[in-house]
Design an enzyme around this catalytic site. Sequence first.
Site, PDB file in Angstrom:
ATOM      1  N   HIS A   1     -10.002   4.012  18.723  1.00  0.00           N
ATOM      2  CA  HIS A   1      -9.384   2.809  19.304  1.00  0.00           C
ATOM      3  C   HIS A   1     -10.059   2.382  20.610  1.00  0.00           C
ATOM      4  O   HIS A   1     -10.223   1.190  20.847  1.00  0.00           O
ATOM      5  CB  HIS A   1      -7.872   3.033  19.478  1.00  0.00           C
ATOM      6  CG  HIS A   1      -7.169   3.115  18.154  1.00  0.00           C
ATOM      7  ND1 HIS A   1      -6.660   4.280  17.642  1.00  0.00           N
ATOM      8  CD2 HIS A   1      -6.953   2.164  17.211  1.00  0.00           C
ATOM      9  CE1 HIS A   1      -6.150   4.050  16.438  1.00  0.00           C
ATOM     10  NE2 HIS A   1      -6.304   2.786  16.159  1.00  0.00           N
TER      11      HIS A   1
ATOM     12  N   PRO B   1      -5.975  -4.802   0.109  1.00  0.00           N
ATOM     13  CA  PRO B   1      -5.580  -6.077   0.726  1.00  0.00           C
ATOM     14  C   PRO B   1      -6.569  -6.637   1.753  1.00  0.00           C
ATOM     15  O   PRO B   1      -6.385  -7.750   2.237  1.00  0.00           O
ATOM     16  CB  PRO B   1      -4.260  -5.714   1.423  1.00  0.00           C
ATOM     17  CG  PRO B   1      -4.352  -4.249   1.703  1.00  0.00           C
ATOM     18  CD  PRO B   1      -5.215  -3.652   0.624  1.00  0.00           C
TER      19      PRO B   1
ATOM     20  N   GLN C   1       0.810  -1.214   0.000  1.00  0.00           N
ATOM     21  CA  GLN C   1       0.000   0.000   0.000  1.00  0.00           C
ATOM     22  C   GLN C   1       0.844   1.265   0.000  1.00  0.00           C
ATOM     23  O   GLN C   1       2.024   1.233   0.340  1.00  0.00           O
ATOM     24  CB  GLN C   1      -0.944   0.001   1.205  1.00  0.00           C
ATOM     25  CG  GLN C   1      -0.266  -0.200   2.549  1.00  0.00           C
ATOM     26  CD  GLN C   1      -1.109  -0.992   3.546  1.00  0.00           C
ATOM     27  OE1 GLN C   1      -2.325  -1.040   3.437  1.00  0.00           O
ATOM     28  NE2 GLN C   1      -0.464  -1.605   4.521  1.00  0.00           N
TER      29      GLN C   1
ATOM     30  N   ASP D   1      -8.906  -4.782  12.985  1.00  0.00           N
ATOM     31  CA  ASP D   1      -8.630  -3.356  12.766  1.00  0.00           C
ATOM     32  C   ASP D   1      -7.916  -3.230  11.429  1.00  0.00           C
ATOM     33  O   ASP D   1      -6.754  -2.842  11.358  1.00  0.00           O
ATOM     34  CB  ASP D   1      -7.761  -2.824  13.915  1.00  0.00           C
ATOM     35  CG  ASP D   1      -7.476  -1.329  13.765  1.00  0.00           C
ATOM     36  OD1 ASP D   1      -8.333  -0.614  13.223  1.00  0.00           O
ATOM     37  OD2 ASP D   1      -6.404  -0.891  14.204  1.00  0.00           O
TER      38      ASP D   1
ATOM     39  N   GLU E   1      -0.686   0.815  13.337  1.00  0.00           N
ATOM     40  CA  GLU E   1       0.023   1.833  14.137  1.00  0.00           C
ATOM     41  C   GLU E   1       0.175   1.465  15.604  1.00  0.00           C
ATOM     42  O   GLU E   1       0.848   2.169  16.356  1.00  0.00           O
ATOM     43  CB  GLU E   1      -0.616   3.222  13.963  1.00  0.00           C
ATOM     44  CG  GLU E   1      -2.003   3.413  14.549  1.00  0.00           C
ATOM     45  CD  GLU E   1      -3.115   2.885  13.663  1.00  0.00           C
ATOM     46  OE1 GLU E   1      -3.360   1.659  13.726  1.00  0.00           O
ATOM     47  OE2 GLU E   1      -3.763   3.666  12.948  1.00  0.00           O
TER      48      GLU E   1
ATOM     49  N   ASP F   1      -0.346  -8.361  11.092  1.00  0.00           N
ATOM     50  CA  ASP F   1      -0.516  -7.316  10.075  1.00  0.00           C
ATOM     51  C   ASP F   1       0.266  -7.741   8.836  1.00  0.00           C
ATOM     52  O   ASP F   1       1.362  -8.290   8.929  1.00  0.00           O
ATOM     53  CB  ASP F   1      -0.029  -5.958  10.585  1.00  0.00           C
ATOM     54  CG  ASP F   1      -0.567  -4.801   9.745  1.00  0.00           C
ATOM     55  OD1 ASP F   1      -1.357  -4.004  10.275  1.00  0.00           O
ATOM     56  OD2 ASP F   1      -0.207  -4.705   8.548  1.00  0.00           O
TER      57      ASP F   1
ATOM     58  N   ASP G   1      -0.981 -12.268   6.038  1.00  0.00           N
ATOM     59  CA  ASP G   1      -2.387 -11.973   5.802  1.00  0.00           C
ATOM     60  C   ASP G   1      -3.184 -12.553   6.988  1.00  0.00           C
ATOM     61  O   ASP G   1      -2.968 -13.707   7.370  1.00  0.00           O
ATOM     62  CB  ASP G   1      -2.819 -12.623   4.486  1.00  0.00           C
ATOM     63  CG  ASP G   1      -4.308 -12.512   4.305  1.00  0.00           C
ATOM     64  OD1 ASP G   1      -4.787 -11.395   4.033  1.00  0.00           O
ATOM     65  OD2 ASP G   1      -5.013 -13.526   4.474  1.00  0.00           O
ATOM     66  N   GLY G   2      -4.070 -11.750   7.545  1.00  0.00           N
ATOM     67  CA  GLY G   2      -4.801 -12.154   8.746  1.00  0.00           C
ATOM     68  C   GLY G   2      -5.613 -13.423   8.538  1.00  0.00           C
ATOM     69  O   GLY G   2      -5.711 -14.274   9.423  1.00  0.00           O
TER      70      GLY G   2
HETATM   71  N1  SAM Z   1      -7.688   2.532  12.239  1.00  0.00           N
HETATM   72  C1  SAM Z   1      -7.798   2.187  10.865  1.00  0.00           C
HETATM   73  C2  SAM Z   1      -9.005   2.634  10.151  1.00  0.00           C
HETATM   74  O1  SAM Z   1     -10.020   1.980  10.172  1.00  0.00           O
HETATM   75  O2  SAM Z   1      -8.962   3.681   9.522  1.00  0.00           O
HETATM   76  C3  SAM Z   1      -7.287   0.825  10.521  1.00  0.00           C
HETATM   77  C4  SAM Z   1      -5.955   0.708  11.135  1.00  0.00           C
HETATM   78  S1  SAM Z   1      -4.626  -0.154  10.690  1.00  0.00           S
HETATM   79  C5  SAM Z   1      -3.439   1.058  10.188  1.00  0.00           C
HETATM   80  C6  SAM Z   1      -4.959  -1.057   9.239  1.00  0.00           C
HETATM   81  C7  SAM Z   1      -3.917  -2.143   9.006  1.00  0.00           C
HETATM   82  O3  SAM Z   1      -4.557  -3.253   8.361  1.00  0.00           O
HETATM   83  C8  SAM Z   1      -2.755  -1.736   8.111  1.00  0.00           C
HETATM   84  O4  SAM Z   1      -1.573  -1.686   8.847  1.00  0.00           O
HETATM   85  C9  SAM Z   1      -2.716  -2.841   7.026  1.00  0.00           C
HETATM   86  O5  SAM Z   1      -1.419  -3.253   6.695  1.00  0.00           O
HETATM   87  C10 SAM Z   1      -3.519  -3.954   7.685  1.00  0.00           C
HETATM   88  N2  SAM Z   1      -4.124  -4.929   6.773  1.00  0.00           N
HETATM   89  C11 SAM Z   1      -4.806  -4.699   5.632  1.00  0.00           C
HETATM   90  N3  SAM Z   1      -5.192  -5.862   5.067  1.00  0.00           N
HETATM   91  C12 SAM Z   1      -4.747  -6.861   5.886  1.00  0.00           C
HETATM   92  C13 SAM Z   1      -4.812  -8.276   5.835  1.00  0.00           C
HETATM   93  N4  SAM Z   1      -5.422  -8.906   4.835  1.00  0.00           N
HETATM   94  N5  SAM Z   1      -4.250  -8.986   6.838  1.00  0.00           N
HETATM   95  C14 SAM Z   1      -3.619  -8.356   7.867  1.00  0.00           C
HETATM   96  N6  SAM Z   1      -3.509  -7.002   7.952  1.00  0.00           N
HETATM   97  C15 SAM Z   1      -4.060  -6.276   6.982  1.00  0.00           C
END
Ligand code: SAM
Length: 304
Positions: free
Chosen positions: A65, A169, A34, A160, A89, A109, A141-142
């Site tokens: 949060h 993603p 990203q 999150d 974060e 993450d 990947d989660g």
């Molecule tokens: N607070 C945020 C919001 O809703 O605006 C979301 C926070 S956090 C920064 C989002 C995280 O999700 C990112 O660090 C991203 O890398 C992660 N992410 C996205 N797709 C993912 C996946 N398939 N598996 C694990 N993490 C993922």
Amino acid sequence: MKLGGVWYREALTETAFFSYKIKKLIYVGETRYQKVEVVDTYDYGKCLILDGKLQSSAKDEWVYHEALVHPLMVTHPNPRNILVIGGGEGAVLREVLKYDSVVSVVMVDLDREVIEISKKYLGEFCKNSFSNGKVKLVFSDGRKFLEKQPKESFDGIIVDATDPLEGGPSTLLYTKEFYSLVRSRLRKDGLMVTQATSIYHSPQCFSRIYKTVEAVFPVARAFKADVPAYSSAWGFVLGSKKYDPLKLNPKDVDRMLKERKIRNLKFYDGLTHQTMFILPKNLRKMLQKEKEIVKDSKPVFMAS
Ligand code: SAM
């Protein structure tokens, strides 16, 4: 009004946007997954932006949060093992680690670089959470991670992730197949919660995510919190195998926060819990009327 200078601009829908004047560009780059920007804004302080969507602002990240984490943690009588999917974060970790009952938090993450960038430029969001001995960080990947976990491993799963953007993603973290997997990895009395996008600018995402969680869990509750930096009330959906957050009255919540020694919250308490779960008539109607369940073969997307 002076409109000079550099502005951050984000689409709310295909025909509306919001814009914040930037004081300083702190970091701009692109990871394997990203586009990442860290900017300092006049109105919201430091902000993390991924793929053109504001994730967190210093001024109000605690609203988002605390709203995401504490209803789940308080509704469970003894949350010990927690999984965070996404969480970049580190502010979700910060909130989960306030509970002494927690013995382990796994945070999965996709993007190692987002965590490194957050540690470097957004230390005030994660505090020292990444170095806490209870935390295990996994870069994957989660959904793939969850598939490999034994059944009934966690008391709580907190999703999150970034918004479901077409080609992004996280789209497969909002489907019935994913929530069924989450359910199977939760203990018999476990709960999950997910952010569920903007109530007013992507109402279809919010109501479909709710409908999908409702199709999988015996208890499904939609709730909301006003996050000014997102220019919207934000939606969340909680799915539970047993406990119901609606059964907690404000006094129960305040008593539990006190017993668990959670004192330093700025947004969440008993009254906030109650108000978050009481949706106005128009939103209740919208959720009742929703018929579409999100599937892997038919994901839901937010405007980008
Ligand atoms: N607070 C945020 C919001 O809703 O605006 C979301 C926070 S956090 C920064 C989002 C995280 O999700 C990112 O660090 C991203 O890398 C992660 N992410 C996205 N797709 C993912 C996946 N398939 N598996 C694990 N993490 C993922």
